[in-house]
Motif scaffolding. Structure first.
Motif, PDB file in Angstrom:
ATOM      1  N   MET A   1       0.808  -1.169   0.000  1.00  0.00           N
ATOM      2  CA  MET A   1       0.000   0.000   0.000  1.00  0.00           C
ATOM      3  C   MET A   1       0.867   1.254   0.000  1.00  0.00           C
ATOM      4  O   MET A   1       0.586   2.204  -0.710  1.00  0.00           O
ATOM      5  CB  MET A   1      -0.926  -0.002   1.209  1.00  0.00           C
ATOM      6  CG  MET A   1      -1.714   1.263   1.301  1.00  0.00           C
ATOM      7  SD  MET A   1      -2.355   1.689   2.911  1.00  0.00           S
ATOM      8  CE  MET A   1      -0.925   2.063   3.832  1.00  0.00           C
ATOM      9  N   LEU A   2       1.911   1.274   0.796  1.00  0.00           N
ATOM     10  CA  LEU A   2       2.761   2.456   0.856  1.00  0.00           C
ATOM     11  C   LEU A   2       3.495   2.685  -0.452  1.00  0.00           C
ATOM     12  O   LEU A   2       3.736   3.828  -0.833  1.00  0.00           O
ATOM     13  CB  LEU A   2       3.742   2.341   2.020  1.00  0.00           C
ATOM     14  CG  LEU A   2       3.088   2.291   3.405  1.00  0.00           C
ATOM     15  CD1 LEU A   2       4.139   2.118   4.483  1.00  0.00           C
ATOM     16  CD2 LEU A   2       2.252   3.519   3.656  1.00  0.00           C
ATOM     17  N   ASP A   3       3.824   1.607  -1.165  1.00  0.00           N
ATOM     18  CA  ASP A   3       4.461   1.750  -2.472  1.00  0.00           C
ATOM     19  C   ASP A   3       3.513   2.409  -3.468  1.00  0.00           C
ATOM     20  O   ASP A   3       3.922   3.242  -4.267  1.00  0.00           O
ATOM     21  CB  ASP A   3       4.916   0.400  -3.019  1.00  0.00           C
ATOM     22  CG  ASP A   3       6.066  -0.190  -2.237  1.00  0.00           C
ATOM     23  OD1 ASP A   3       6.755   0.566  -1.524  1.00  0.00           O
ATOM     24  OD2 ASP A   3       6.270  -1.414  -2.320  1.00  0.00           O
ATOM     25  N   VAL A   4       2.240   2.039  -3.409  1.00  0.00           N
ATOM     26  CA  VAL A   4       1.238   2.631  -4.293  1.00  0.00           C
ATOM     27  C   VAL A   4       1.080   4.118  -3.966  1.00  0.00           C
ATOM     28  O   VAL A   4       1.025   4.965  -4.859  1.00  0.00           O
ATOM     29  CB  VAL A   4      -0.116   1.897  -4.182  1.00  0.00           C
ATOM     30  CG1 VAL A   4      -1.207   2.629  -4.933  1.00  0.00           C
ATOM     31  CG2 VAL A   4       0.015   0.477  -4.697  1.00  0.00           C
ATOM     32  N   ALA A   5       1.021   4.448  -2.685  1.00  0.00           N
ATOM     33  CA  ALA A   5       0.897   5.851  -2.277  1.00  0.00           C
ATOM     34  C   ALA A   5       2.086   6.658  -2.772  1.00  0.00           C
ATOM     35  O   ALA A   5       1.923   7.751  -3.316  1.00  0.00           O
ATOM     36  CB  ALA A   5       0.779   5.947  -0.754  1.00  0.00           C
ATOM     37  N   LEU A  37      -5.759   6.010   4.616  1.00  0.00           N
ATOM     38  CA  LEU A  37      -5.703   7.455   4.532  1.00  0.00           C
ATOM     39  C   LEU A  37      -4.420   7.996   5.160  1.00  0.00           C
ATOM     40  O   LEU A  37      -3.757   8.875   4.600  1.00  0.00           O
ATOM     41  CB  LEU A  37      -6.933   8.077   5.194  1.00  0.00           C
ATOM     42  CG  LEU A  37      -7.098   9.574   5.036  1.00  0.00           C
ATOM     43  CD1 LEU A  37      -7.025  10.002   3.576  1.00  0.00           C
ATOM     44  CD2 LEU A  37      -8.417  10.010   5.649  1.00  0.00           C
ATOM     45  N   ALA A  38      -4.035   7.435   6.299  1.00  0.00           N
ATOM     46  CA  ALA A  38      -2.790   7.863   6.955  1.00  0.00           C
ATOM     47  C   ALA A  38      -1.583   7.595   6.057  1.00  0.00           C
ATOM     48  O   ALA A  38      -0.674   8.423   5.969  1.00  0.00           O
ATOM     49  CB  ALA A  38      -2.626   7.147   8.297  1.00  0.00           C
ATOM     50  N   GLY A  39      -1.564   6.462   5.398  1.00  0.00           N
ATOM     51  CA  GLY A  39      -0.461   6.137   4.491  1.00  0.00           C
ATOM     52  C   GLY A  39      -0.342   7.134   3.358  1.00  0.00           C
ATOM     53  O   GLY A  39       0.750   7.586   3.018  1.00  0.00           O
TER      54      GLY A  39
END
Length: 100
Positions: A1-5, A37-39
């Motif tokens: 998920m963080l990579d996508v963000a 959302l936080a990410g």
């Protein structure tokens, strides 16, 4: 998920567009909603005077009290750290009231 963000931020995708569908998760899994959302907020750190600064603050400040009350997660901890570090000292009482 963080990579996508991070990839979305690098591609210049606006925050509103990246997080538009997250509201659908609130009723299903509010903790997952908060983490997603936080990410995204944490991968678009606040830049003073930057585009979307007001939007970033509004979303972050609405989310921080929920994150503080929830079980810890890396994404949420990063956002809380960003908000606490960037929050103007003259508004500390306002943030404290929101978190309580």
């Amino acid at each position: 998920m963080l990579d996508v963000a991070a990839a979305d931020v690098a591609a210049g995708v606006p925050l509103a567009e990246r997080t538009r569908r997250f509201g659908l998760l609130v009723g299903v899994d509010s903790r997952l909603h908060g983490r997603l959302l936080a990410g995204h907020l944490a991968h678009r750190p606040l830049a003073a005077g930057g585009l979307g600064e007001q939007e970033w603050w509004e979303q972050a400040l609405a989310l921080v009290p929920q994150l503080v009350a929830a079980a810890p997660a890396p994404e949420t901890a990063r956002l809380v750290e960003l908000v606490l570090g960037a929050w103007p000292p003259e508004h500390a009482a306002q943030l404290e009231a929101k978190v309580r």
